[in-house]
Write an enzyme that holds these catalytic residues in place. Structure first.
Site, short mmCIF file in Angstrom:
data_model
loop_
_atom_site.label_atom_id
_atom_site.label_comp_id
_atom_site.label_asym_id
_atom_site.label_seq_id
_atom_site.Cartn_x
_atom_site.Cartn_y
_atom_site.Cartn_z
N CYS A 82 -3.90 -33.01 29.99
CA CYS A 82 -3.35 -32.12 31.01
C CYS A 82 -3.57 -30.64 30.72
O CYS A 82 -3.20 -29.78 31.52
CB CYS A 82 -1.87 -32.40 31.19
SG CYS A 82 -1.54 -34.08 31.75
N HIS A 96 4.39 -25.01 31.77
CA HIS A 96 3.83 -26.34 32.04
C HIS A 96 4.90 -27.20 32.71
O HIS A 96 4.64 -27.81 33.74
CB HIS A 96 3.36 -26.97 30.73
CG HIS A 96 2.67 -28.28 30.91
ND1 HIS A 96 1.43 -28.39 31.51
CD2 HIS A 96 3.04 -29.55 30.58
CE1 HIS A 96 1.06 -29.66 31.54
NE2 HIS A 96 2.02 -30.38 30.97
N HIS A 127 2.50 -33.06 39.55
CA HIS A 127 1.69 -32.80 38.36
C HIS A 127 0.25 -33.24 38.64
O HIS A 127 -0.01 -34.42 38.91
CB HIS A 127 2.30 -33.59 37.20
CG HIS A 127 1.72 -33.28 35.86
ND1 HIS A 127 0.67 -32.41 35.67
CD2 HIS A 127 2.03 -33.75 34.61
CE1 HIS A 127 0.38 -32.34 34.38
NE2 HIS A 127 1.19 -33.14 33.73
#
Length: 373
Positions: free
Chosen positions: A135, A264, A302
């Site tokens: 990610c 994040h 996400h």
């Protein structure tokens, strides 16, 4: 390397999210505080959880190629280019199947093709670079582009990546019990997991000298980068590593000032807590009393390896507009000492430095320090 050698500006932005096509739709949606996540319409892999689907994809089918081509066109137009410049670096990030639909997923699907927009263009190095750092992939790609540009390989780069909702990755997130049964609420005391989304992002990066020479906008610079691959923990939850990335990015930028942090913050209990602790440490060292912090993932979900693109867009526009975006879905913020977890937009007339945090499984962690020139 001297500051002159590493001066790289963000000159073009492109984005596709569940808010729709374009940077403006994302930014206006984020400022509104209205999440763009809900029940799945096209994707059949959920068990009733909310997702961040892109509305009305071309042909009704979500593909990496379509999303990639859309954001490349947006970013190039934003930078004032009609096509990818000859001699550019092209860095592609990804790990998602190219097409969502019936049939077997192959390894080539997982890598996906390079953007069709670069076909026939002379590239620095002769071919697109492909990166996958979980990610944190997009942040690592920005860091690599900046290093290569500082080394004289090229003076312009295109960084691009896309993700589509697919059974393979959805099942993997469910297997590690990361998916919220409701929806992601980053930094909320009742948070219980992530919401998966889809979309794409593209950035045009240029040396300040090149951008200034063609009278292109170059008001926001990638001033510092911190990247670490640490195998100590599988999950993106190692406070020491995250703090180290933040330290490195700020030191690289030559500042300890943080006017805003785009976190994040996926909405997991452990991951958000570790990131808050790391940001608290940074704020304590600099003496800051209330660093504004927010995350976009409560709005769009996400985007996994492409998740840093919306974060970079949010931080860049925050510095350009001097308006800080909130965290949609945040109702009951975690208590903090030196941070301010934002629920509403806030003016920031003196904001000059922003941190972008990106973390991933397998010990892939990165931070970018952006600076308004």
């Amino acid at each position: 390397m001297s500051p002159a050698e590493t001066a790289v500006a963000v000159t073009g932005l492109g984005l596709v999210t569940s808010y729709g096509y374009g940077v403006d739709r994302f930014w206006n949606g984020l400022l509104s505080g209205r999440p763009a996540i809900g029940p799945a319409n096209r994707f059949a892999g959920t068990e009733g959880e909310a997702v961040g689907e892109v509305p009305d994809p071309p042909g009704g089918v979500a593909t990496r190629r379509a999303y990639t081509d859309a954001v490349v066109a947006q970013a190039l137009a934003d930078a004032g280019y009609r096509g990818v410049p000859d001699g550019a670096l092209v860095l592609v990030v990804g790990q998602t199947p190219d097409v969502v639909g019936p049939g077997r997923v192959t390894s080539s699907d997982m890598v996906g093709p390079p953007p069709s927009a670069v076909a026939g263009v002379r590239l620095a190095g002769g071919a697109p670079y492909f990166l996958t750092h979980a990610c944190a992939s997009a942040a690592f790609a920005v860091g690599l582009a900046r290093e290569l540009m500082a080394g004289g390989v090229a003076d312009v780069a295109l960084v691009v990546g896309a993700t589509v909702l697919n059974a393979t990755e959805y099942a993997s997130m469910r297997a590690v019990r990361a998916v919220s049964p409701d929806r992601a609420r980053p930094f909320d005391r009742s948070r219980d997991g992530i919401t998966l989304g889809e979309g794409a992002g593209a950035l045009v990066l240029e040396t300040v000298a090149r951008a200034a020479g063609r009278d292109a906008r170059h008001d926001v610079e990638v001033a510092g980068v911190g990247c670490r691959v640490s195998g100590a923990k599988a999950a993106a939850s190692d406070q020491e590593v995250v703090t180290g990335c933040l330290d490195e990015a700020l030191a690289d930028a030559g500042t300890d000032r943080v006017d805003y942090a785009q976190a994040h913050a996926t909405g997991t209990v452990q991951g958000d807590a570790v990131e808050l602790a790391a940001l608290e440490t940074i704020a304590g060292r600099s003496g800051d009393a209330a660093v504004p912090v927010s995350s976009h993932k409560g709005a769009t979900g996400h985007l996994l390896h492409a998740s840093c693109f919306p974060a970079i867009v949010a931080a860049t526009l925050a510095l350009r507009t001097r308006l800080l975006p909130p965290t949609p879905g945040l109702l009951d913020p975690e208590p903090t000492e030196r941070l301010r977890l934002m629920r509403h937009p806030e003016p920031a007339p003196r904001a000059r430095h922003a941190l972008v945090v990106s973390a991933g499984f397998g010990g892939n962690n990165a931070a970018l320090a952006l600076a308004r020139r």
